[in-house]
Each structure stands twice: as C-alpha cells, then as structure tokens.
Design an enzyme around this catalytic site. Structure first.
Site, PDB file in Angstrom:
ATOM      1  N   THR A   1     -20.613 -24.863  -2.072  1.00  0.00           N
ATOM      2  CA  THR A   1     -21.389 -24.921  -3.322  1.00  0.00           C
ATOM      3  C   THR A   1     -21.362 -26.323  -3.939  1.00  0.00           C
ATOM      4  OG1 THR A   1     -19.456 -24.025  -4.411  1.00  0.00           O
ATOM      5  CG2 THR A   1     -21.250 -22.501  -3.973  1.00  0.00           C
TER       6      THR A   1
ATOM      7  N   LYS B   1     -10.479 -22.269   6.020  1.00  0.00           N
ATOM      8  CA  LYS B   1     -11.846 -22.683   6.419  1.00  0.00           C
ATOM      9  C   LYS B   1     -11.841 -23.471   7.732  1.00  0.00           C
ATOM     10  CE  LYS B   1     -13.555 -23.030   1.630  1.00  0.00           C
ATOM     11  NZ  LYS B   1     -12.294 -23.003   0.847  1.00  0.00           N
TER      12      LYS B   1
ATOM     13  N   ASP C   1     -13.896 -26.316  14.008  1.00  0.00           N
ATOM     14  CA  ASP C   1     -13.475 -27.210  15.094  1.00  0.00           C
ATOM     15  C   ASP C   1     -14.106 -26.669  16.379  1.00  0.00           C
ATOM     16  OD1 ASP C   1     -11.876 -29.020  16.719  1.00  0.00           O
ATOM     17  OD2 ASP C   1     -10.404 -29.060  15.090  1.00  0.00           O
TER      18      ASP C   1
ATOM     19  N   LYS D   1      -4.874 -15.337  -2.705  1.00  0.00           N
ATOM     20  CA  LYS D   1      -5.502 -16.341  -1.842  1.00  0.00           C
ATOM     21  C   LYS D   1      -4.618 -17.583  -1.765  1.00  0.00           C
ATOM     22  CE  LYS D   1      -9.246 -19.025  -2.963  1.00  0.00           C
ATOM     23  NZ  LYS D   1      -9.007 -20.397  -2.505  1.00  0.00           N
TER      24      LYS D   1
ATOM     25  N   ARG E   1      -7.771 -19.850 -12.202  1.00  0.00           N
ATOM     26  CA  ARG E   1      -7.211 -20.275 -13.490  1.00  0.00           C
ATOM     27  C   ARG E   1      -7.272 -19.250 -14.623  1.00  0.00           C
ATOM     28  NH1 ARG E   1     -10.323 -25.779 -12.771  1.00  0.00           N
ATOM     29  NH2 ARG E   1     -11.545 -24.280 -11.552  1.00  0.00           N
TER      30      ARG E   1
ATOM     31  N   ASP F   1      -7.122 -19.006   3.104  1.00  0.00           N
ATOM     32  CA  ASP F   1      -8.387 -19.740   2.905  1.00  0.00           C
ATOM     33  C   ASP F   1      -8.251 -21.150   3.465  1.00  0.00           C
ATOM     34  OD1 ASP F   1     -10.814 -20.700   1.926  1.00  0.00           O
ATOM     35  OD2 ASP F   1     -10.108 -20.868  -0.145  1.00  0.00           O
TER      36      ASP F   1
HETATM   37  O1  C5P Z   1      -9.610 -21.410 -10.852  1.00  0.00           O
HETATM   38  P1  C5P Z   1     -10.880 -20.880 -10.269  1.00  0.00           P
HETATM   39  O2  C5P Z   1     -11.163 -19.426 -10.635  1.00  0.00           O
HETATM   40  O3  C5P Z   1     -12.067 -21.777 -10.522  1.00  0.00           O
HETATM   41  O4  C5P Z   1     -10.603 -20.885  -8.687  1.00  0.00           O
HETATM   42  C1  C5P Z   1     -11.592 -20.512  -7.762  1.00  0.00           C
HETATM   43  C2  C5P Z   1     -11.065 -20.591  -6.365  1.00  0.00           C
HETATM   44  O5  C5P Z   1     -12.161 -20.364  -5.474  1.00  0.00           O
HETATM   45  C3  C5P Z   1     -10.477 -21.940  -5.980  1.00  0.00           C
HETATM   46  O6  C5P Z   1      -9.428 -21.686  -5.031  1.00  0.00           O
HETATM   47  C4  C5P Z   1     -11.632 -22.655  -5.338  1.00  0.00           C
HETATM   48  O7  C5P Z   1     -11.234 -23.618  -4.402  1.00  0.00           O
HETATM   49  C5  C5P Z   1     -12.364 -21.501  -4.643  1.00  0.00           C
HETATM   50  N1  C5P Z   1     -13.784 -21.746  -4.393  1.00  0.00           N
HETATM   51  C6  C5P Z   1     -14.692 -22.034  -5.405  1.00  0.00           C
HETATM   52  N2  C5P Z   1     -16.010 -22.231  -5.117  1.00  0.00           N
HETATM   53  C7  C5P Z   1     -16.436 -22.139  -3.859  1.00  0.00           C
HETATM   54  C8  C5P Z   1     -15.558 -21.831  -2.821  1.00  0.00           C
HETATM   55  C9  C5P Z   1     -14.214 -21.642  -3.132  1.00  0.00           C
HETATM   56  O8  C5P Z   1     -14.310 -22.091  -6.565  1.00  0.00           O
HETATM   57  N3  C5P Z   1     -17.716 -22.283  -3.617  1.00  0.00           N
END
Ligand code: C5P
Length: 255
Positions: A141, A79, A82, A50, A232, A77
């Site tokens: 979220t 999003k 517009d 992603k 992460r 990603d």
């Molecule tokens: O590092 P981590 O596993 O928390 O990363 C989650 C990814 O999913 C990030 O790129 C974050 O921006 C994305 N994301 C999220 N929650 C959402 C929508 C997208 O964590 N509701």
C-alpha cells in the site's frame, strides 16, 4: 453456595474460541521482552499475534515459539520473495515452527507461489500438524501509481492487486493481505473461502498514526474481511487488554 470463578471464565473463553478471533495484534516491538510482557496479559482466545521482520531479526524464532506454547495463533509476517527453492525452504522452516499463518509476495510469480504452497502442505503433513494459512501480499500500500509505473508496470495498483490476488488463488494460496476498500471486489471475485487479512484499522476515536485510509474494525468485517491486523491502538493503549476487549465487543464477540 459461592460460585467458583472458573466456570464463568471457561464459558467466556469457549465463546471466544468458537468465534475464531478476528483480531490479529501486530507486535511491532524491537524488544522481545516488551512484546512478551504484553503477550502475558493477552488471552489466546481473544486474539492472534503478528510477528514481523524487526522482532524476528532481533530475537529469532524464540518469542514465536513461546507465543505458540502459550496457545496463541501466530502470523509470521516475513513476506518471503525469492527464487522458488529458497522460498519453499523458508516456508518449510516457518511451518516447522508451528505458525498459524505466513505470507509471501505474489509478485514472486507462479512457480514461487506453487513451491511455497507445496512446501507448506508437505511439511505440515510430515509433522501431522494442521497446514498453516499461506497468504499473499499483492501490491504494497506504500506504492502509488507513479511508483508502480517507475518499476515497469502499466496497470494501476488496484488492477495489479486484483490480478495478483487471482494468481495467488489460482496457485492454491489461502488468501491475501488487502485493504478493506478492496475487500468487497476480492470477495466477489475469489469466493467465500478466500481469506482477506486487513491492516490500516482504527477503532472509532483512536489516532490514525501514519495510516492514511483507515477503516473501523466493524466496517472492515462488514465489508467481508476475515481478520483485522491492529497494532498501536492496542499495543500503545493505556490498557491494551481493555482496548482489545472493546474491539471484540464492537465485533459482537463476547469479551
Ligand atoms: O499500528 P498499526 O495498527 O498501524 O499496525 C499495522 C500493522 O500492519 C503493522 O505491522 C504494519 O506493518 C502492517 N501493515 C500495514 N499496511 C500494510 C501492510 C501491513 O499497516 N499495507
């Protein structure tokens, strides 16, 4: 006679490919060199990737093209949200890059969603390429009940999310980003083919970081999710390849 290692590797990769990688690794790096150093160690049969706004703003489409050349499925990603014409043109541009999945905000409304869907379909056909999956973001979220009230919605975030997911399905989109908690209701309402893509995933025992309602990869897939977005726990692991392999193993996918 000594066995060559190639057939075993090929067989293992075939298993993974047949399984359709469930893990999408979130490459939340500002520095594309760092991202590509990690990508070089990953196997396109074991995960999709992603790319989000930060790296795309810093580096443009070049890293995305390199990932696709290396055989990875890329979820762009960005999003989009517009007016319909602008979103349709952005979706066409993303489709021409050859991405596997892209997303728009369902709150852009019916005309925007239909324009996005038609643009992706038409552009893929012009390239004789597979149509990328077009998925919708419903309610971020990060927004709670008071936030949605403040911007003028009277329903709860959960009910707005379900309403927007139905709208996205009705406009011919392929799925939504959702939490694993919402997945069973969405699956019941929107049927088997509708893709559910879920972040907020943490393997058992790993740090929650700034995520609040975390779910394990196994629990997410068991609740009907199609793809888990994990950043992460893989990108910051001492051994990202091993971290990914453990997650795939936990999902019953050969690693
Ligand atoms: O590092 P981590 O596993 O928390 O990363 C989650 C990814 O999913 C990030 O790129 C974050 O921006 C994305 N994301 C999220 N929650 C959402 C929508 C997208 O964590 N509701």
């Amino acid at each position: 006679m000594a066995m060559s290692p190639e057939p075993a590797t090929a067989a293992r990769r075939t298993d993974l490919t047949q399984a359709d990688p469930k893990v999408i690794v979130a490459l939340d790096f500002a520095d594309p060199t760092q991202a590509m150093a990690l990508v070089d160690r990953l196997d396109p049969a074991a995960c999709a990737l992603k790319v989000g706004k930060e790296m795309f703003v810093v580096a443009g489409p070049d890293p995305v093209l390199r990932m696709i050349e290396r055989g990875f499925r890329v979820f762009l990603d960005l999003k989009f949200h517009d007016i319909p014409n602008t979103v349709a043109r952005a979706c066409a541009a993303a489709t021409r890059l050859g991405v596997w999945m892209l997303n728009v905000h369902a709150a852009g409304g019916r005309a925007m969603l239909v324009a996005a869907r038609d643009s992706v379909t038409r552009t893929a056909a012009e390239r004789s390429a597979p149509r990328p999956l077009l998925i919708a973001v419903t309610v971020l979220t990060s927004l709670g009940a008071s936030d949605v009230a403040e911007i003028g919605f009277s329903e709860t975030p959960e009910s707005i999310a379900l309403r927007l997911a139905r709208l996205a399905a009705d406009c011919g989109l392929d799925g939504v980003v959702c939490s694993a908690v919402e997945a069973p209701a969405l699956r019941r309402t929107l049927g088997a083919g509708f893709k559910l893509v879920t972040p907020g995933i943490r393997p058992a025992g790993s740090a929650a970081d700034d995520q609040s309602r975390i779910v394990t990869p196994e629990a997410a897939i068991a609740s009907g999710v199609d793809y888990v977005v994990i950043g992460r726990p893989i990108t910051q692991a001492a051994d990202p390849v091993d971290a990914l392999a453990r997650i795939n193993n936990s999902l019953g996918i050969a690693a």
